[in-house]
Design a protein around this motif. Structure first.
Motif, mmCIF file in Angstrom:
data_model
loop_
_atom_site.group_PDB
_atom_site.id
_atom_site.type_symbol
_atom_site.label_atom_id
_atom_site.label_comp_id
_atom_site.label_asym_id
_atom_site.label_seq_id
_atom_site.Cartn_x
_atom_site.Cartn_y
_atom_site.Cartn_z
ATOM 1 N N THR A 117 131.074 99.107 -138.230
ATOM 2 C CA THR A 117 131.741 99.246 -139.581
ATOM 3 C C THR A 117 133.490 99.083 -139.449
ATOM 4 O OG1 THR A 117 130.208 100.936 -139.945
ATOM 5 C CG2 THR A 117 132.119 101.258 -141.253
ATOM 6 N N ALA A 118 134.062 98.996 -138.434
ATOM 7 C CA ALA A 118 135.341 98.891 -138.338
ATOM 8 C C ALA A 118 135.472 97.546 -138.463
ATOM 9 C CB ALA A 118 135.988 99.858 -136.847
ATOM 10 N N SER A 119 134.666 96.834 -137.367
ATOM 11 C CA SER A 119 134.987 95.257 -137.604
ATOM 12 C C SER A 119 134.754 94.583 -138.901
ATOM 13 C CB SER A 119 133.942 94.584 -136.451
ATOM 14 O OG SER A 119 132.763 94.844 -136.934
ATOM 15 N N ALA A 120 133.698 95.066 -139.777
ATOM 16 C CA ALA A 120 133.367 94.645 -140.950
ATOM 17 C C ALA A 120 134.679 94.863 -141.734
ATOM 18 C CB ALA A 120 132.292 95.190 -141.619
ATOM 19 N N LEU A 121 135.398 96.199 -141.752
ATOM 20 C CA LEU A 121 136.246 96.269 -142.621
ATOM 21 C C LEU A 121 137.538 95.465 -142.283
ATOM 22 C CD1 LEU A 121 136.251 100.118 -142.905
ATOM 23 C CD2 LEU A 121 135.400 98.459 -144.452
ATOM 24 N N PHE A 122 137.755 95.186 -140.902
ATOM 25 C CA PHE A 122 138.926 94.255 -140.288
ATOM 26 C C PHE A 122 138.847 93.024 -140.947
ATOM 27 C CE2 PHE A 122 140.432 91.536 -137.036
ATOM 28 C CZ PHE A 122 141.732 91.853 -137.011
ATOM 29 N N SER A 123 137.348 92.658 -140.911
ATOM 30 C CA SER A 123 136.975 91.068 -141.284
ATOM 31 C C SER A 123 137.382 91.013 -142.690
ATOM 32 C CB SER A 123 135.494 90.936 -141.089
ATOM 33 O OG SER A 123 135.090 90.968 -139.781
ATOM 34 N N MET B 283 128.813 91.603 -146.372
ATOM 35 C CA MET B 283 129.577 92.014 -144.945
ATOM 36 C C MET B 283 128.967 91.482 -143.894
ATOM 37 S SD MET B 283 129.260 96.184 -145.461
ATOM 38 C CE MET B 283 130.431 96.387 -144.243
ATOM 39 N N GLN B 284 127.762 90.741 -144.035
ATOM 40 C CA GLN B 284 127.465 89.823 -142.779
ATOM 41 C C GLN B 284 128.204 88.570 -143.082
ATOM 42 O OE1 GLN B 284 123.355 89.077 -142.278
ATOM 43 N NE2 GLN B 284 123.667 87.674 -140.779
ATOM 44 N N SER B 285 128.183 87.955 -144.188
ATOM 45 C CA SER B 285 128.890 86.648 -144.337
ATOM 46 C C SER B 285 130.387 86.400 -144.082
ATOM 47 C CB SER B 285 128.778 86.083 -145.650
ATOM 48 O OG SER B 285 129.012 86.833 -146.739
ATOM 49 N N TRP B 286 131.215 87.704 -144.363
ATOM 50 C CA TRP B 286 132.484 87.810 -144.164
ATOM 51 C C TRP B 286 132.784 88.358 -142.878
ATOM 52 C CZ3 TRP B 286 136.601 88.260 -148.374
ATOM 53 C CH2 TRP B 286 136.329 87.470 -149.314
ATOM 54 N N SER B 287 131.880 88.521 -142.058
ATOM 55 C CA SER B 287 132.352 89.309 -140.746
ATOM 56 C C SER B 287 132.844 88.341 -139.659
ATOM 57 C CB SER B 287 130.985 89.926 -139.848
ATOM 58 O OG SER B 287 131.019 90.482 -138.904
ATOM 59 N N VAL B 288 133.938 88.832 -138.940
ATOM 60 C CA VAL B 288 134.474 87.906 -137.885
ATOM 61 C C VAL B 288 133.448 87.555 -136.837
ATOM 62 C CG1 VAL B 288 136.430 87.583 -136.380
ATOM 63 C CG2 VAL B 288 136.685 88.604 -138.735
ATOM 64 N N VAL B 289 132.762 88.628 -136.482
ATOM 65 C CA VAL B 289 131.677 88.762 -135.448
ATOM 66 C C VAL B 289 130.432 89.039 -135.839
ATOM 67 C CG1 VAL B 289 131.161 89.567 -133.073
ATOM 68 C CG2 VAL B 289 133.545 89.624 -133.813
ATOM 69 N N PRO B 290 129.424 88.316 -136.583
ATOM 70 C CA PRO B 290 128.253 88.431 -137.300
ATOM 71 C C PRO B 290 127.219 89.222 -136.300
ATOM 72 C CG PRO B 290 129.003 86.350 -137.610
ATOM 73 C CD PRO B 290 129.875 86.689 -136.790
ATOM 74 N N VAL B 291 127.373 89.047 -135.056
ATOM 75 C CA VAL B 291 126.535 89.659 -134.018
ATOM 76 C C VAL B 291 126.648 90.974 -133.964
ATOM 77 C CG1 VAL B 291 125.546 89.862 -131.642
ATOM 78 C CG2 VAL B 291 126.046 87.508 -132.778
ATOM 79 N N LEU B 292 127.952 91.307 -134.016
ATOM 80 C CA LEU B 292 128.322 92.887 -134.040
ATOM 81 C C LEU B 292 127.787 93.458 -135.003
ATOM 82 C CD1 LEU B 292 129.904 94.988 -132.312
ATOM 83 C CD2 LEU B 292 131.946 94.445 -133.357
ATOM 84 N N TYR B 293 128.161 92.791 -136.421
ATOM 85 C CA TYR B 293 127.607 93.217 -137.590
ATOM 86 C C TYR B 293 125.921 93.546 -137.675
ATOM 87 C CZ TYR B 293 126.226 93.870 -142.409
ATOM 88 O OH TYR B 293 125.996 94.475 -143.497
ATOM 89 N N LEU B 294 125.243 92.453 -137.049
ATOM 90 C CA LEU B 294 123.925 92.793 -136.843
ATOM 91 C C LEU B 294 123.581 94.020 -135.883
ATOM 92 C CD1 LEU B 294 122.742 89.009 -137.027
ATOM 93 C CD2 LEU B 294 122.779 90.763 -138.694
ATOM 94 N N ALA B 295 124.126 94.016 -135.092
ATOM 95 C CA ALA B 295 123.828 95.287 -134.286
ATOM 96 C C ALA B 295 124.300 96.573 -134.890
ATOM 97 C CB ALA B 295 124.895 95.082 -133.017
ATOM 98 N N GLY B 296 125.154 96.723 -135.688
ATOM 99 C CA GLY B 296 125.262 97.733 -136.361
ATOM 100 C C GLY B 296 124.425 98.066 -137.461
ATOM 101 N N VAL B 297 123.806 97.079 -138.070
ATOM 102 C CA VAL B 297 122.705 97.064 -139.067
ATOM 103 C C VAL B 297 121.471 97.661 -138.397
ATOM 104 C CG1 VAL B 297 121.089 95.943 -140.681
ATOM 105 C CG2 VAL B 297 123.591 95.449 -140.625
ATOM 106 N N PHE B 298 121.365 96.976 -137.322
ATOM 107 C CA PHE B 298 120.040 97.403 -136.604
ATOM 108 C C PHE B 298 120.215 98.832 -136.083
ATOM 109 C CE2 PHE B 298 118.111 98.334 -132.153
ATOM 110 C CZ PHE B 298 116.840 98.051 -132.623
ATOM 111 N N CYS B 299 121.477 99.542 -135.578
ATOM 112 C CA CYS B 299 121.676 100.699 -135.013
ATOM 113 C C CYS B 299 121.198 101.806 -136.382
ATOM 114 C CB CYS B 299 123.032 101.127 -134.509
ATOM 115 S SG CYS B 299 123.208 100.281 -132.886
ATOM 116 N N ALA B 300 121.983 101.251 -137.429
ATOM 117 C CA ALA B 300 121.769 102.264 -138.793
ATOM 118 C C ALA B 300 120.322 102.258 -139.080
ATOM 119 C CB ALA B 300 122.640 101.564 -140.108
#
Length: 722
Positions: free
Chosen positions: A17-23, A118-135
């Motif tokens: 979540t923090a990486s998405a907001l930073f992105s 949020m995925q398309s704007w993410s700087v690290v898409p893998v980290l975002y997918l990991a967050g989605v998977f965890c949620a």
């Protein structure tokens, strides 16, 4: 395992979540123009504010996740409140920050079309997918884990009838399989959100309702640590949750409320009570206490009379038939089963506790709605007195005492004494005989034999009682020979109990047969007319079949030597107003018999004269429309002090034997036989010989009659005002 993985998922989710907001801040260009575009709603198509609420609300559904894991927490009473409040604060802050950052940086058109922005704007898409998977992992497996633990607890405690207990692993497999099957039939994931939101809101409403009811019931052990909790906040939680359910989807809300209400009634009325209790136990206690106080504050009217029974039992197994019959007779009223341990409490403490547990479980297993009252006393009579004085609470106290007739080979020194004590406490009494089996062979008929029978003249001259307002009052009221102090009350009590028994589920198809017994043919027609009028006044004429029995016709067929001569003598002579007494004599074979002699009216005066006798013109003590004594057939004396028999009566003409053979002739196959108990004078139990003679006479009266109840009333139990 889920608890351990939950920590990893928590870290990955917050980092994602923090990486998405930073992105968004890194790639986007924050603008007040974008902010004003996204500030106000502009719904179109299938989306509206209720749909958006149902889609966003599941993000807040983890509030009770800690409560679902209470069994895994070291200190749930501290961890759950602290974790819940901190979770709301942290999650709320992250959601508000996400809304503000996205609203400042992304144009409105792109927000409405790009659902994975949020995925398309993410700087690290893998980290975002990991967050989605965890949620997703946390939401799905958290729900499965919490639901499986709830299912495991429900089945382990056997709350649902006829559903066996399962292991925790089996419950997890069931919830996981049901979740997978449900997802296979869903084509649009957004369709799940309203249902999920509605069920979660229902859970919140029930939790708030439970807290509200515990506070309203003033449960001493309910001490919430949340300092801002009160009845107003709990009530607001219930109202807001139910209102939100209706707003999201009224169809889902109605279905959830219907299912939850059905489950409540199934568990509450079909499940077994549990030692840990629930909120309904506190509410029931509070309401019962209030109702008992209110019931005790107002006098009980005869209009509300119902038999509140106290049944004395010596042993449990031989008394099962009596217990089942009394349970049918109570008509939704109080039923207490009494038992007396003879000895001291120090000696009988362990047997006392074991007996209470055994009798309570047996009564519960039989499906009998009764309370068990066991007493320890130096003697049976003292223990019975304690139960008579202490059974019940407030106005909920027994008014009818039932006692089994002791067998002929069993000493019964306390039997008559207990009957006297019950009469002295103004309770109706009933003697049960022939209840050897739990269920009768047939429930086809209920036979009523309201015979006012004076077994021995000595027991009729003073009436059955020697306390105020007994024989003289009724003698003046009814202008009849004195046989029973409460002959009118007892006569109507026999009718009342027969009608009550016939209205219960087990006996609802039974026919009520009322036997009108007279000594002479000339008495049959007028007595029938009087009885028909009384039954009409009591609105029982369409329920009772009246059968006339003339003893003058029955004697020869019963084969009683000399009995026909006795009846012929009684029919041939007239009886004046002077009553009769008897002197004991011994005949040739040593049997005790009576010789009838004239006695003065003074012999009929009771020993206590605190209450003056009523005049002949006084009304009968029956509430409602007066039942004039000219058309009220009080039971007539049979072979009693008014019978003009001036010579020793042979054993064959013993009144108890005569009536017994008549009853056996007509009621040997009846499901239940109700008749009147022969009167006795208070204090008879102090004379061992008189006690033995009375008990022997009652045994002869009930010998061989299946399931017979001999009753004597203490007050009028019928009314014509309803």
């Amino acid at each position: 395992m889920f608890s351990k993985l939950n920590t990893i998922a928590f870290i990955l989710l917050n980092v994602s979540t923090a990486s998405a907001l930073f992105s968004f801040l890194w790639r986007g260009q924050p603008s007040w123009h974008f902010f004003y575009q996204n500030l106000y709603p502009s719904f179109d198509g299938e989306y509206g504010w209720t749909m958006m609420f149902s889609l966003i609300f599941p993000a807040c559904a983890g509030i009770l996740a800690g409560a679902s894991m209470s069994g895994e927490l070291k200190s749930p009473s501290q961890s759950i409140p602290r974790g819940t409040v901190l979770g709301i604060i942290v999650t709320g802050a992250m959601y508000v920050a996400s809304v503000l950052v996205i609203g400042f940086t992304v144009p409105r058109a792109q927000l409405k079309t790009d659902l994975s922005i949020m995925q398309s704007w993410s700087v690290v898409p893998v980290l975002y997918l990991a967050g989605v998977f965890c949620a997703a992992f946390y939401a799905v497996f958290g729900g499965i884990q919490g639901t499986s633990q709830l299912l495991f607890a429900i089945l382990r405690d056997q709350l649902v009838p006829a559903v066996p207990a399962l292991s925790a692993q089996t419950c997890i497999a069931i919830t996981f399989s049901l979740t997978g099957l449900a997802l296979l039939g869903v084509s649009n994931m957004n369709a799940i959100a309203p249902f999920f939101t509605t069920t979660t809101l229902l859970c919140y409403a029930i939790v708030n309702l439970a807290c509200l009811l515990l506070r309203a019931a003033a449960a001493p052990n309910f001490r919430p640590s949340f300092r801002y909790f009160n009845k107003a906040t709990a009530a607001a939680g219930v109202g807001v949750s139910v209102a939100a359910m209706m707003i999201v989807n009224i169809g889902y809300a109605a279905m959830c409320l219907l299912v939850s209400t059905s489950l409540f009634y199934l568990i509450h009325y079909g499940g077994e009570p549990k030692h840990w209790g629930d909120v309904s136990a506190s509410l029931l206690y509070l309401q019962v206490r209030k109702m008992l106080l209110k019931l005790d504050a107002q006098p009980m009217s005869v209009k509300s009379w119902r038999p509140q029974l106290l049944l004395f039992c010596e042993q449990l197994e031989p008394s099962l038939g009596m217990i089942q019959f009394a349970n049918d007779l109570k008509k939704g009223a109080l039923f207490v089963i009494g038992h007396v341990f003879v000895g001291s409490l120090d000696e009988q403490l362990l047997p006392y506790k074991a007996t209470v547990r055994k009798w309570t479980s047996s009564v519960k297993h039989m499906g009998v709605k009764a309370f068990v009252h066991v007493d320890v006393a130096p003697s049976v009579r003292v223990g019975a007195q304690s139960i008579l004085l202490g059974a019940g609470l407030g106005a909920m106290k027994p008014n009818v005492v039932l006692l089994p007739l002791p067998p002929a080979d069993t000493p019964s020194p306390d039997f008559l004494g207990i009957l006297e004590d019950a009469c002295g406490l103004d309770k109706a009494i009933g003697v049960l005989s022939g209840f050897d089996t739990p269920a009768p062979p047939t429930h086809d008929t209920i036979d009523l034999w309201p015979i006012c029978l004076a077994l021995t003249p000595s027991s009729t001259t003073a009436g059955p009682r020697s306390y105020p307002g007994t024989p003289a009052r009724h003698a003046s009221l009814l202008a009849l020979p004195i046989t029973s102090a409460d002959d009118v009350s007892t006569f109507t009590l026999v009718l009342q109990l027969g009608y009550i028994l016939a209205s219960t589920p087990r006996w609802r198809h039974a026919r009520i047969r009322l036997f009108l017994v007279v000594e002479r043919h000339a008495e049959m027609a007028p007595e029938r007319r009087k009885l028909a009028q009384v039954l009409a006044d009591l609105r029982m004429d369409g329920r009772c079949e009246v059968h006339g029995v003339c003893l003058a016709d029955e004697m020869p067929s019963l084969g009683l030597d000399g009995a026909d001569a006795v009846v012929a003598a009684a029919a041939a002579q007239l009886v004046d107003d002077a009553p009769w007494t008897a002197d004991p004599q011994n005949d040739d074979d040593g049997a005790r018999s009576m010789i009838m002699n004239r006695a003065s009216p003074a012999a009929l005066v009771p020993s206590s004269v605190d209450e003056p006798a009523l005049d002949d013109d006084d009304d009968l003590p029956i509430e409602g429309t007066a039942l004039e004594r000219t058309r009220f057939p009080a039971p007539r004396t049979l072979f009693g002090s008014a019978s003009p028999v001036l010579k020793p009566v042979a054993l064959a003409a013993d009144p108890a034997t005569v009536v017994n053979r008549v009853v056996r002739k007509y009621s040997s196959q009846s499901g239940a036989v109700l008749s009147t108990l022969p009167p006795f004078a208070l204090g008879t139990s102090r004379d061992p010989a008189a006690t033995r003679a009375y008990v022997a006479s009652v045994r002869r009266l009930a010998a061989g009659v299946p399931r017979m109840v001999l009753v004597q009333a203490s007050s009028v139990t019928v009314t014509t005002a309803l």
